[in-house]
Motif scaffolding. Structure first.
Motif, PDB file in Angstrom:
ATOM      1  N   LEU A 345      33.740  93.771  33.183  1.00  0.00           N
ATOM      2  CA  LEU A 345      34.549  94.888  33.691  1.00  0.00           C
ATOM      3  C   LEU A 345      35.410  95.412  32.555  1.00  0.00           C
ATOM      4  CD1 LEU A 345      37.819  94.002  34.345  1.00  0.00           C
ATOM      5  CD2 LEU A 345      36.597  92.506  35.911  1.00  0.00           C
ATOM      6  N   ALA A 346      35.991  96.578  32.763  1.00  0.00           N
ATOM      7  CA  ALA A 346      36.868  97.182  31.751  1.00  0.00           C
ATOM      8  C   ALA A 346      38.101  97.744  32.430  1.00  0.00           C
ATOM      9  CB  ALA A 346      36.134  98.279  30.998  1.00  0.00           C
ATOM     10  N   LEU A 347      39.251  97.450  31.837  1.00  0.00           N
ATOM     11  CA  LEU A 347      40.528  97.984  32.306  1.00  0.00           C
ATOM     12  C   LEU A 347      41.113  98.834  31.197  1.00  0.00           C
ATOM     13  CD1 LEU A 347      42.097  94.833  34.028  1.00  0.00           C
ATOM     14  CD2 LEU A 347      41.514  96.972  35.169  1.00  0.00           C
ATOM     15  N   THR A 348      40.973 100.144  31.337  1.00  0.00           N
ATOM     16  CA  THR A 348      41.533 101.058  30.357  1.00  0.00           C
ATOM     17  C   THR A 348      42.936 101.463  30.782  1.00  0.00           C
ATOM     18  OG1 THR A 348      40.458 102.878  31.534  1.00  0.00           O
ATOM     19  CG2 THR A 348      39.286 101.942  29.642  1.00  0.00           C
ATOM     20  N   PRO A 349      43.749 101.980  29.882  1.00  0.00           N
ATOM     21  CA  PRO A 349      45.128 102.318  30.234  1.00  0.00           C
ATOM     22  C   PRO A 349      45.211 103.238  31.454  1.00  0.00           C
ATOM     23  CG  PRO A 349      44.853 102.405  27.863  1.00  0.00           C
ATOM     24  CD  PRO A 349      43.493 102.190  28.441  1.00  0.00           C
ATOM     25  N   GLY A 350      46.006 102.818  32.441  1.00  0.00           N
ATOM     26  CA  GLY A 350      46.225 103.602  33.651  1.00  0.00           C
ATOM     27  C   GLY A 350      45.166 103.424  34.720  1.00  0.00           C
ATOM     28  N   LYS A 351      44.109 102.675  34.435  1.00  0.00           N
ATOM     29  CA  LYS A 351      43.024 102.516  35.403  1.00  0.00           C
ATOM     30  C   LYS A 351      43.376 101.438  36.408  1.00  0.00           C
ATOM     31  CE  LYS A 351      38.034 101.554  35.657  1.00  0.00           C
ATOM     32  NZ  LYS A 351      36.817 101.243  34.867  1.00  0.00           N
ATOM     33  N   ARG A 352      43.034 101.685  37.671  1.00  0.00           N
ATOM     34  CA  ARG A 352      43.241 100.687  38.727  1.00  0.00           C
ATOM     35  C   ARG A 352      41.881 100.241  39.259  1.00  0.00           C
ATOM     36  NH1 ARG A 352      47.624 103.108  42.854  1.00  0.00           N
ATOM     37  NH2 ARG A 352      46.209 104.897  42.735  1.00  0.00           N
ATOM     38  N   ARG A 518      41.480  98.962  53.396  1.00  0.00           N
ATOM     39  CA  ARG A 518      42.253 100.162  53.722  1.00  0.00           C
ATOM     40  C   ARG A 518      43.143 100.547  52.538  1.00  0.00           C
ATOM     41  NH1 ARG A 518      42.558 101.784  58.966  1.00  0.00           N
ATOM     42  NH2 ARG A 518      44.669 102.622  58.685  1.00  0.00           N
ATOM     43  N   GLY A 519      43.064 101.779  52.129  1.00  0.00           N
ATOM     44  CA  GLY A 519      43.856 102.283  51.016  1.00  0.00           C
ATOM     45  C   GLY A 519      43.155 102.234  49.683  1.00  0.00           C
ATOM     46  N   LEU A 520      41.976 101.579  49.631  1.00  0.00           N
ATOM     47  CA  LEU A 520      41.290 101.467  48.343  1.00  0.00           C
ATOM     48  C   LEU A 520      40.667 102.779  47.888  1.00  0.00           C
ATOM     49  CD1 LEU A 520      39.587  97.947  48.426  1.00  0.00           C
ATOM     50  CD2 LEU A 520      41.861  98.622  47.639  1.00  0.00           C
ATOM     51  N   GLU A 521      40.803 103.830  48.717  1.00  0.00           N
ATOM     52  CA  GLU A 521      40.375 105.147  48.251  1.00  0.00           C
ATOM     53  C   GLU A 521      41.174 105.579  47.022  1.00  0.00           C
ATOM     54  OE1 GLU A 521      40.293 105.129  52.822  1.00  0.00           O
ATOM     55  OE2 GLU A 521      41.608 104.436  51.212  1.00  0.00           O
ATOM     56  N   ALA A 522      42.373 104.983  46.863  1.00  0.00           N
ATOM     57  CA  ALA A 522      43.255 105.409  45.773  1.00  0.00           C
ATOM     58  C   ALA A 522      42.895 104.779  44.429  1.00  0.00           C
ATOM     59  CB  ALA A 522      44.705 105.067  46.119  1.00  0.00           C
ATOM     60  N   VAL A 523      42.109 103.690  44.418  1.00  0.00           N
ATOM     61  CA  VAL A 523      41.824 103.024  43.147  1.00  0.00           C
ATOM     62  C   VAL A 523      40.668 103.718  42.441  1.00  0.00           C
ATOM     63  CG1 VAL A 523      42.655 100.836  44.070  1.00  0.00           C
ATOM     64  CG2 VAL A 523      40.203 101.341  44.116  1.00  0.00           C
ATOM     65  N   ASP A 524      40.544 103.472  41.151  1.00  0.00           N
ATOM     66  CA  ASP A 524      39.522 104.155  40.352  1.00  0.00           C
ATOM     67  C   ASP A 524      38.157 103.488  40.463  1.00  0.00           C
ATOM     68  OD1 ASP A 524      41.315 106.113  38.972  1.00  0.00           O
ATOM     69  OD2 ASP A 524      42.252 104.262  38.287  1.00  0.00           O
ATOM     70  N   GLU A 525      38.128 102.184  40.634  1.00  0.00           N
ATOM     71  CA  GLU A 525      36.848 101.479  40.714  1.00  0.00           C
ATOM     72  C   GLU A 525      37.008 100.245  41.590  1.00  0.00           C
ATOM     73  OE1 GLU A 525      33.283  99.889  37.755  1.00  0.00           O
ATOM     74  OE2 GLU A 525      35.353  99.858  37.041  1.00  0.00           O
ATOM     75  N   ILE A 526      35.967  99.919  42.324  1.00  0.00           N
ATOM     76  CA  ILE A 526      35.945  98.741  43.191  1.00  0.00           C
ATOM     77  C   ILE A 526      34.768  97.884  42.761  1.00  0.00           C
ATOM     78  CG2 ILE A 526      35.719  97.883  45.551  1.00  0.00           C
ATOM     79  CD1 ILE A 526      36.798 100.637  46.469  1.00  0.00           C
ATOM     80  N   ILE A 534      28.980  90.005  40.168  1.00  0.00           N
ATOM     81  CA  ILE A 534      29.324  91.338  40.655  1.00  0.00           C
ATOM     82  C   ILE A 534      28.046  91.962  41.217  1.00  0.00           C
ATOM     83  CG2 ILE A 534      30.079  93.653  40.001  1.00  0.00           C
ATOM     84  CD1 ILE A 534      31.883  92.432  37.940  1.00  0.00           C
ATOM     85  N   THR A 535      28.046  92.172  42.527  1.00  0.00           N
ATOM     86  CA  THR A 535      26.843  92.689  43.199  1.00  0.00           C
ATOM     87  C   THR A 535      26.899  94.194  43.409  1.00  0.00           C
ATOM     88  OG1 THR A 535      27.837  92.187  45.354  1.00  0.00           O
ATOM     89  CG2 THR A 535      26.412  90.500  44.370  1.00  0.00           C
ATOM     90  N   GLN A 536      28.129  94.756  43.451  1.00  0.00           N
ATOM     91  CA  GLN A 536      28.277  96.201  43.619  1.00  0.00           C
ATOM     92  C   GLN A 536      29.496  96.661  42.827  1.00  0.00           C
ATOM     93  OE1 GLN A 536      28.324  96.030  48.107  1.00  0.00           O
ATOM     94  NE2 GLN A 536      27.007  97.836  47.901  1.00  0.00           N
ATOM     95  N   ARG A 537      29.468  97.900  42.395  1.00  0.00           N
ATOM     96  CA  ARG A 537      30.639  98.513  41.781  1.00  0.00           C
ATOM     97  C   ARG A 537      30.563 100.014  42.003  1.00  0.00           C
ATOM     98  NH1 ARG A 537      31.794  97.136  36.220  1.00  0.00           N
ATOM     99  NH2 ARG A 537      30.639  95.189  36.437  1.00  0.00           N
ATOM    100  N   GLY A 538      31.746 100.613  42.135  1.00  0.00           N
ATOM    101  CA  GLY A 538      31.814 102.056  42.373  1.00  0.00           C
ATOM    102  C   GLY A 538      33.109 102.422  43.064  1.00  0.00           C
ATOM    103  N   THR A 539      33.166 103.641  43.574  1.00  0.00           N
ATOM    104  CA  THR A 539      34.346 104.096  44.300  1.00  0.00           C
ATOM    105  C   THR A 539      34.211 103.741  45.770  1.00  0.00           C
ATOM    106  OG1 THR A 539      33.375 106.258  44.743  1.00  0.00           O
ATOM    107  CG2 THR A 539      34.638 105.998  42.679  1.00  0.00           C
ATOM    108  N   HIS A 540      35.321 103.902  46.481  1.00  0.00           N
ATOM    109  CA  HIS A 540      35.283 103.617  47.919  1.00  0.00           C
ATOM    110  C   HIS A 540      34.289 104.534  48.624  1.00  0.00           C
ATOM    111  CE1 HIS A 540      36.674 102.840  52.022  1.00  0.00           C
ATOM    112  NE2 HIS A 540      36.740 104.157  52.180  1.00  0.00           N
TER     113      HIS A 540
END
Length: 562
Positions: A345-352, A518-526, A534-540
């Protein structure tokens, strides 16, 4: 000894030993000069013949008190500093260590009782032994000049009281000391169970059994302490008898040799006083056994293997906006299958980024690897290109930290608990953290001095998590890690907390571990983590419409709320 005395305190220890020795020598000089003065005055000599003795009595009496005060001051100062240093080093050894098998009460007993052994070793064993050795030697030398036969009698008595008795008490108390510390730890554990688990014990009808177990532990400890007390009393009796018999022998030798009354009085009273610093050595021998056992337990505790391997030459921590990259990470606990296997995974500045998955999937292990509380088997974690294993673990944790499960609250005021994350924080910064965490009960500075009670028992689950969140926001690390912030909260409180948390972390580099969607629509990646993969990744929006764990959990959660 060098491991017990912190650097810079050796001089204080020497001063304490010199002052204690000087105090005992002053006492010896006081009684010798006073005996000479009284017996010589009875012969009615000219006053000028007594002037030196009079001055000596006054000088020895005054200096004895001064030296004794100096010895107490310097001795306790170095002992308390050494004790504090031992506890500090024990904390430092335990923080990065592997999980311990000891119960909390046992660790507390070792932290409190066993570290007291350092103080006992210095104040009750080392310093008295030095003073007794020097004072006894001086008394024997003076006696040797006055009457050699009396000197040998005094030497024999001092050897019995200062060597044989301490060795005897040490041997006799060894079997007690080896059992006393575990007994104290057991009683502490029983008491802690009764105090902290009283509600649960009452609910399950186990109160009587717990009380009986505590009483039994108390009785075992009391029996052991009575046995040790008998050893102490016997040693004291033997020491006093040795002192008395030695004085009688010295007087008898003086009478047989036809020594005058002045020399007889001086030798007899000096022999009596020479035992004053020697008699405590019997209890010191008994204490030494317990001290050595305590130091062995502390050594065993400090030698607990660290959870992570520190680099021999740590690299300088990176500065500026932080980018964290995890590549093919593998973490294994012992011989078990990998808890994490090939995670990237990658955590860039400001990314949630949010990580979701079933219990046991490896989510908390991922946070532990990022915070360097567990070592990873293979793969890489880099911070601005610097490998995490090349950095000191404390440096990594200063860059990536936040809210972990079961945050600890001290028995202090609300603001003191919050200031743990920012000792130098201003009132405005504290107030901002409180507002961001929605701690409405403490929004007014007038409520900041409210005591939170032991273990934060006055707080609800939601308040406890919000306090922990306020700490994390106040500390404001470059990368904020949040581990199940809404765990064990009721639905309404958890939903409110998650909404406030997502609002407070806007624009912050954040990794969120959660079961709630609930509320994970606000994060950048799940990321969906299952069985260490890691079986899945993407937005909500993408994951909630794609077959898999996330969509199933989202549908179940949506039905629950409707």
């Amino acid at each position: 000894m060098s491991t017990l005395i912190p650097p810079g305190l050796n001089r204080r220890l020497v001063l304490a030993a010199l002052a204690g020795t000087a105090a005992d020598l002053a006492g010896l000089g006081l009684i010798a000069s006073a005996a000479w003065l009284i017996t010589r005055a009875a012969e009615q000599p000219p006053l000028a013949a007594l002037s030196v003795a009079i001055v000596g009595v006054r000088a020895f009496a005054t200096s004895r008190g001064v030296f004794r005060y100096a010895e107490r001051l310097a001795g306790h100062d170095v002992a308390l500093r050494a004790q504090a240093s031992t506890r500090e080093r024990l904390y430092e050894a335990l923080i990065p260590s592997q999980p311990l098998s000891h119960r909390g009460a046992d660790l507390l007993s070792r932290m409190v009782d066993d570290t007291d052994a350092v103080q006992d070793l210095l104040v009750r064993v080392l310093l008295p032994a030095v003073a007794a050795l020097v004072t006894g030697a001086v008394a024997v030398v003076i006696s040797l000049f006055l009457l050699p036969a009396a000197a040998f009698a005094l030497l024999a008595g001092l050897v019995v009281a200062g060597v044989l008795l301490p060795l005897g008490t040490a041997a006799a108390s060894r079997r007690w000391s080896a059992r006393l510390a575990p007994a104290r730890a057991e009683l502490a554990a029983r008491v802690a169970d009764l105090v902290h688990g009283s509600a649960d014990l009452a609910a399950y009808g186990a109160k009587a059994q717990a009380l009986a177990a505590g009483t039994e532990a108390d009785e075992r400890l009391a029996a052991l302490e009575r046995g040790q007390s008998r050893v102490s009393a016997t040693a004291l009796l033997a020491g006093v008898l040795t002192q008395g018999l030695t004085v009688v022998a010295v007087v008898w030798i003086c009478q047989a040799a036809g020594t005058g009354s002045v020399a007889t009085a001086v030798l007899a009273l000096m022999s009596l006083v020479a035992f004053e610093p020697v008699l405590p050595l019997a209890s010191a021998g008994e204490r030494l056994t317990g001290v050595l056992a305590a130091l062995r337990r502390l050594t065993a505790l400090r030698s607990t293997p660290p959870a992570v391997t520190e680099p021999a030459s740590p690299a300088a921590p990176p500065s500026g906006p932080l980018t964290v990259t995890v590549t093919d990470l593998v973490v294994r606990h012992g011989d078990a299958p990998p808890a994490l296997d090939g995670v990237s995974l990658a955590l860039t500045p400001g990314k949630r980024v949010a990580v979701v998955g079933p219990s046991g999937a490896g989510k908390s292990t991922l946070l532990s690897a990022l915070m360097r509380t567990v070592d990873y088997e293979s793969g890489n974690i880099t911070l601005n290109g610097v490998e995490a294993r090349d950095l000191a673990a404390d440096d990594v944790r200063s860059l990536m930290t936040g809210l972990t499960q079961d945050p600890y609250v001290f028995q202090a005021t609300f603001i003191d608990n919050l200031r743990l994350a920012g000792p130098e924080a201003t009132d405005d910064q504290l107030a901002q953290a409180i507002r961001s965490a929605q701690l409405t009960d403490w929004s007014s500075p007038a409520a900041w001095d409210t005591s939170l009670g032991e273990d934060g028992r006055t707080l609800s689950g939601g308040q406890l998590q919000r306090l922990a969140l306020a700490r994390a926001l106040l500390y404001d690390p470059p990368v904020l890690l949040l581990d199940e912030p809404a765990e064990a909260l009721d639905e309404e409180t958890a939903t409110s907390l998650m909404a406030d948390l997502l609002d407070a972390t806007h624009g912050r580099t954040t990794l969120l571990i959660t079961h709630r969607l609930r509320g994970l629509e606000a994060v950048d990646e799940i990321l969906v983590l299952e069985d260490g993969h890691i079986t899945q990744r993407g937005t909500h929006a993408a994951l909630s419409t794609t077959d898999g764990y996330y969509r199933t959990l989202w549908q179940a959660e949506s039905m629950l709320h409707t």
